[in-house]
Design a protein around this motif. Structure first.
Motif, PDB file in Angstrom:
ATOM      1  N   ASP A   1       0.841  -1.201   0.000  1.00 43.35           N
ATOM      2  CA  ASP A   1       0.000   0.000   0.000  1.00 43.35           C
ATOM      3  C   ASP A   1       0.874   1.248   0.000  1.00 43.35           C
ATOM      4  OD1 ASP A   1      -2.389  -1.404  -0.004  1.00 43.35           O
ATOM      5  OD2 ASP A   1      -2.408  -1.590   2.174  1.00 43.35           O
ATOM      6  N   HIS A   2       1.702   1.349  -1.042  1.00 43.27           N
ATOM      7  CA  HIS A   2       2.630   2.467  -1.137  1.00 43.27           C
ATOM      8  C   HIS A   2       2.458   3.169  -2.479  1.00 43.27           C
ATOM      9  CE1 HIS A   2       5.621   0.268   1.776  1.00 43.27           C
ATOM     10  NE2 HIS A   2       4.504   0.644   2.370  1.00 43.27           N
TER      11      HIS A   2
ATOM     12  N   HIS B   1       2.076   6.312   2.282  1.00 42.95           N
ATOM     13  CA  HIS B   1       1.193   5.168   2.489  1.00 42.95           C
ATOM     14  C   HIS B   1      -0.140   5.470   1.811  1.00 42.95           C
ATOM     15  CE1 HIS B   1      -1.237   2.066   4.459  1.00 42.95           C
ATOM     16  NE2 HIS B   1      -0.099   1.454   4.719  1.00 42.95           N
TER      17      HIS B   1
ATOM     18  N   PHE C   1       3.042  -0.256   9.841  1.00 46.77           N
ATOM     19  CA  PHE C   1       2.561   0.923  10.563  1.00 46.77           C
ATOM     20  C   PHE C   1       1.884   0.475  11.864  1.00 46.77           C
ATOM     21  CE2 PHE C   1       3.190   2.506   6.381  1.00 46.77           C
ATOM     22  CZ  PHE C   1       3.468   3.862   6.528  1.00 46.77           C
TER      23      PHE C   1
END
Length: 324
Positions: A241-242, A270, A322
């Motif tokens: 998810d970048h 992100h 995260f």
């Protein structure tokens, strides 16, 4: 790991793209000659000689057999990837700004600039017809208000999405050529637009200092990534998810600033949390184009300095998480 430095262009890079397998990296620049490289070691495989103007766009079909490039010499050229021979040439009334193969590669769409009293047009050709590389397109959509600066096919080859100089995003029906939806996505010109791996979302890069994530079907703005500089390109990771953003100050003022002030580094955000978590320096000018490798383990950037840099991620990059 030290990045690969690919120096085969004498002028600024305009666009870079990987093929589907990721073993080849194609680059276009303002020096008239698109190049193709081995992405693993940075060796130049060859170039495509034939344009007489700056090459603004390129694309490769799914099977890596055909390659097309659009340039300021008012032509869209098709090439055989295996030997670099030109197999098609379409003359246009103005500069070819964008070009994209459809998912099936049965069709190709390209757009032209608004210049010399010529109105911007979106054209679609059928690549299966042997005479399509010189005949009239099967669909032509004039765009009188604001020229197209970015273009992508939607899944199933039924629609295309265009980004415009005035910041609007428009969805078109390919069967009728009619506008299906339009949203005001940005306050500045949209410089780049790239699809996610599944094609259900796309990310935009704009001169209004933002990059945004949109839903392909409804054109809903899902996320916004804020910076303090114009964003020239943005690319979504196929495995994480970048999203990586690249840009910098205008080329006209680059010579009066240092690399730190110009902010020429690639910035990683992100996708969900919109938080910036990393930067990669390297270019001595604005980044004009970015592309993730299809396996997600590296990315490439092309800059105003004429270099293409291929960065491989360390194993620790994929262990990053995260904790909120």
């Amino acid at each position: 790991m030290k990045p690969l430095m690919l120096h085969g262009h004498e002028r600024p890079i305009t666009q870079i793209k990987y093929n589907r397998e990721g073993d080849l990296l194609f680059s276009a620049a303002k020096d008239h000659c698109p190049n193709v490289w081995f992405s693993l070691n940075g060796e130049r495989l060859g170039n495509f000689i034939g344009h007489n103007g700056a090459v603004w766009c390129l694309d490769i079909n799914w099977e890596s057999t055909k390659f097309m490039s659009g340039a300021a010499d008012n032509t869209l050229k098709f090439w055989d990837c295996s030997n670099g021979v030109e197999i098609g040439n379409i003359g246009t009334k103005s500069t070819v700004r964008t070009c994209v193969f459809s998912y099936s590669a049965n069709m190709a769409a390209y757009s032209t600039d608004t210049q010399r009293k010529q109105v911007c047009e979106i054209n679609v050709i059928d690549c299966r017809m042997s005479d399509s590389f010189g005949s009239e397109p099967i669909l032509c959509i004039p765009i009188p208000d604001s020229k197209v600066t970015a273009l992508q096919w939607c899944p199933l080859d039924e629609k295309i999405v265009t980004g415009h100089e005035n910041g609007r995003i428009t969805q078109w029906d390919m069967r009728t050529g009619k506008q299906l939806n339009q949203v005001s996505g940005h306050n500045g010109s949209i410089n780049d637009m790239q699809m996610s791996k599944e094609g259900m979302m796309f990310v935009t890069a704009s001169s209004d200092h933002t990059s945004k994530l949109f839903d392909t079907e409804q054109l809903d703005n899902l996320k916004t990534y804020q910076t303090e500089r114009p964003v020239n390109s943005a690319s979504l990771s196929p495995i994480l998810d970048h999203v990586v953003l690249g840009g910098g100050q205008e080329a006209s003022v680059v010579t009066t600033t240092s690399t730190r002030v110009g902010k020429f580094d690639a910035r990683f955000y992100h996708v969900v949390f919109e938080e910036e978590f990393g930067r990669v320096k390297g270019h001595f000018g604005p980044i004009n184009s970015l592309a993730f490798h299809p396996d997600g383990k590296s990315y490439a950037s092309g800059g105003e300095d004429g270099y293409v840099r291929v960065h491989y991620f360390d194993p620790s990059y994929f262990e990053f998480n995260f904790d909120f």
